[in-house]
Scaffold this motif. Structure first.
Motif, PDB file in Angstrom:
ATOM      1  N   CYS A  14       1.297   0.143  11.683  1.00 58.69           N
ATOM      2  CA  CYS A  14       1.419   0.078  10.218  1.00 58.69           C
ATOM      3  C   CYS A  14       1.757  -1.289   9.813  1.00 58.69           C
ATOM      4  N   ARG A  15       1.188  -1.846   8.891  1.00 54.18           N
ATOM      5  CA  ARG A  15       1.669  -3.370   8.380  1.00 54.18           C
ATOM      6  C   ARG A  15       2.925  -3.503   7.871  1.00 54.18           C
ATOM      7  N   LEU A  16       3.349  -2.280   6.971  1.00 55.91           N
ATOM      8  CA  LEU A  16       4.492  -2.275   6.612  1.00 55.91           C
ATOM      9  C   LEU A  16       5.802  -1.968   7.460  1.00 55.91           C
ATOM     10  N   CYS A  17       5.844  -0.810   8.031  1.00 52.67           N
ATOM     11  CA  CYS A  17       6.942  -0.532   9.090  1.00 52.67           C
ATOM     12  C   CYS A  17       6.816  -1.039  10.380  1.00 52.67           C
ATOM     13  N   SER A  18       5.832  -1.668  10.749  1.00 52.62           N
ATOM     14  CA  SER A  18       5.573  -2.042  12.292  1.00 52.62           C
ATOM     15  C   SER A  18       5.665  -1.119  13.398  1.00 52.62           C
ATOM     16  N   GLU A  19       5.376   0.445  12.814  1.00 54.04           N
ATOM     17  CA  GLU A  19       5.499   1.399  13.838  1.00 54.04           C
ATOM     18  C   GLU A  19       4.137   1.685  14.423  1.00 54.04           C
ATOM     19  N   HIS A  20       4.147   2.128  15.625  1.00 53.08           N
ATOM     20  CA  HIS A  20       2.643   2.759  16.270  1.00 53.08           C
ATOM     21  C   HIS A  20       2.567   4.133  15.616  1.00 53.08           C
ATOM     22  N   LYS A  21       1.437   4.352  15.201  1.00 52.30           N
ATOM     23  CA  LYS A  21       1.030   5.623  14.614  1.00 52.30           C
ATOM     24  C   LYS A  21      -0.169   6.311  15.020  1.00 52.30           C
ATOM     25  N   LYS A  22      -0.259   7.533  14.986  1.00 47.88           N
ATOM     26  CA  LYS A  22      -1.541   8.123  15.515  1.00 47.88           C
ATOM     27  C   LYS A  22      -2.525   7.973  14.429  1.00 47.88           C
ATOM     28  N   SER A  23      -2.403   8.122  12.966  1.00 49.88           N
ATOM     29  CA  SER A  23      -3.123   8.172  11.981  1.00 49.88           C
ATOM     30  C   SER A  23      -2.859   7.248  10.966  1.00 49.88           C
ATOM     31  N   VAL A  24      -3.603   6.203  10.824  1.00 48.76           N
ATOM     32  CA  VAL A  24      -3.438   4.883   9.669  1.00 48.76           C
ATOM     33  C   VAL A  24      -4.831   4.834   8.974  1.00 48.76           C
ATOM     34  N   LEU A  38      -4.922  -1.672  -1.841  1.00 50.13           N
ATOM     35  CA  LEU A  38      -4.612  -3.365  -2.086  1.00 50.13           C
ATOM     36  C   LEU A  38      -4.000  -3.718  -3.333  1.00 50.13           C
ATOM     37  N   ARG A  39      -4.428  -2.958  -4.298  1.00 46.35           N
ATOM     38  CA  ARG A  39      -3.641  -3.465  -5.937  1.00 46.35           C
ATOM     39  C   ARG A  39      -2.305  -2.851  -5.706  1.00 46.35           C
ATOM     40  N   LYS A  40      -1.967  -1.893  -5.097  1.00 53.98           N
ATOM     41  CA  LYS A  40      -0.727  -1.281  -5.105  1.00 53.98           C
ATOM     42  C   LYS A  40       0.244  -2.168  -4.278  1.00 53.98           C
ATOM     43  N   LEU A  41      -0.381  -2.819  -3.280  1.00 53.45           N
ATOM     44  CA  LEU A  41       0.394  -3.947  -2.366  1.00 53.45           C
ATOM     45  C   LEU A  41       0.788  -4.861  -2.971  1.00 53.45           C
ATOM     46  N   THR A  42       0.219  -5.303  -4.086  1.00 59.88           N
ATOM     47  CA  THR A  42       0.508  -6.502  -4.786  1.00 59.88           C
ATOM     48  C   THR A  42       1.739  -6.573  -5.394  1.00 59.88           C
ATOM     49  N   LEU A  43       2.508  -5.371  -5.491  1.00 57.53           N
ATOM     50  CA  LEU A  43       4.040  -4.978  -5.902  1.00 57.53           C
ATOM     51  C   LEU A  43       4.930  -5.740  -4.904  1.00 57.53           C
ATOM     52  N   PRO A  55      -1.741  -6.612  11.618  1.00 60.33           N
ATOM     53  CA  PRO A  55      -2.353  -5.369  11.341  1.00 60.33           C
ATOM     54  C   PRO A  55      -2.906  -5.246   9.916  1.00 60.33           C
ATOM     55  N   LYS A  56      -4.017  -4.587   9.753  1.00 62.28           N
ATOM     56  CA  LYS A  56      -4.843  -4.252   8.366  1.00 62.28           C
ATOM     57  C   LYS A  56      -4.701  -2.768   8.391  1.00 62.28           C
ATOM     58  N   THR A  57      -3.619  -2.318   8.750  1.00 61.74           N
ATOM     59  CA  THR A  57      -3.586  -0.587   8.544  1.00 61.74           C
ATOM     60  C   THR A  57      -1.926  -0.221   8.115  1.00 61.74           C
ATOM     61  N   ILE A  58      -2.037   0.790   7.401  1.00 59.86           N
ATOM     62  CA  ILE A  58      -0.849   1.341   6.835  1.00 59.86           C
ATOM     63  C   ILE A  58      -0.612   2.918   7.155  1.00 59.86           C
ATOM     64  N   CYS A  59       0.455   3.464   7.586  1.00 59.33           N
ATOM     65  CA  CYS A  59       0.853   4.928   7.873  1.00 59.33           C
ATOM     66  C   CYS A  59       0.744   5.649   6.582  1.00 59.33           C
ATOM     67  N   ASP A  61       3.196   7.726   5.944  1.00 58.62           N
ATOM     68  CA  ASP A  61       4.608   7.689   5.229  1.00 58.62           C
ATOM     69  C   ASP A  61       4.824   6.265   4.527  1.00 58.62           C
ATOM     70  N   CYS A  62       4.121   5.399   4.778  1.00 61.19           N
ATOM     71  CA  CYS A  62       4.306   3.962   3.977  1.00 61.19           C
ATOM     72  C   CYS A  62       3.592   4.464   2.657  1.00 61.19           C
ATOM     73  N   ILE A  63       2.200   5.053   2.674  1.00 56.32           N
ATOM     74  CA  ILE A  63       1.610   5.060   1.525  1.00 56.32           C
ATOM     75  C   ILE A  63       2.188   5.952   0.659  1.00 56.32           C
ATOM     76  N   GLU A  64       2.985   7.114   1.040  1.00 57.56           N
ATOM     77  CA  GLU A  64       3.626   7.827   0.426  1.00 57.56           C
ATOM     78  C   GLU A  64       4.781   7.130  -0.671  1.00 57.56           C
ATOM     79  N   LYS A  65       5.576   6.185   0.040  1.00 57.30           N
ATOM     80  CA  LYS A  65       6.566   5.243  -0.453  1.00 57.30           C
ATOM     81  C   LYS A  65       6.092   4.422  -1.529  1.00 57.30           C
ATOM     82  N   LEU A  66       4.765   3.474  -1.131  1.00 53.16           N
ATOM     83  CA  LEU A  66       4.158   2.762  -1.836  1.00 53.16           C
ATOM     84  C   LEU A  66       3.742   3.314  -3.149  1.00 53.16           C
TER      85      LEU A  66
END
Length: 114
Positions: A14-24, A38-43, A55-59, A61-66
């Motif tokens: 995951c680009r945001l938390c740097s954790e290895h995840k099975k699903s991204v 991408l629009r939300k990441l501009t925040l 990395p060009k992926t996000i998990c 958990d981070c999507i929920e927080k975003l």
């Protein structure tokens, strides 16, 4: 066939938390476009460049927080706009019917009394 020791698994980090995840979700996928990632990441105070070596992926958990952060910021923006319009309607200190916050004072007084 390459060496396993030299292999990198950046697709599962995951680009945001740097954790290895099975699903991204990849930032440039159809799902990411649907979620407007991408629009939300501009925040955030980071930059995402299509051709950097990060990395060009996000998990999920981070999507929920975003999404939580995005909804909070949108709510704050709307509230600020209402408050700015509210100030425009007041010349004598009273809240006219046309004011976007008309009646809010009575509502707040009722809540404090009970």
């Amino acid at each position: 066939m390459g060496s396993y020791a030299k292999a990198t698994m950046t697709g599962f980090v995951c680009r945001l938390c740097s954790e290895h995840k099975k699903s991204v979700i990849h930032f440039y996928s159809a799902k990411a476009q649907e979620l407007e990632l991408l629009r939300k990441l501009t925040l955030l105070p980071i930059t995402i460049e299509k051709y950097d070596n990060l990395p060009k992926t996000i998990c999920h958990d981070c999507i929920e927080k975003l999404n939580l952060q995005y909804r909070l910021i949108e709510r704050i923006r709307k509230s600020f706009e209402i408050q700015q319009r509210h100030r425009l309607f007041h010349s004598n200190g009273r809240c006219p019917l046309e004011c976007p916050l008309y009646g809010i004072e009575n509502y707040l007084q009722q809540r404090n009394v009970k």
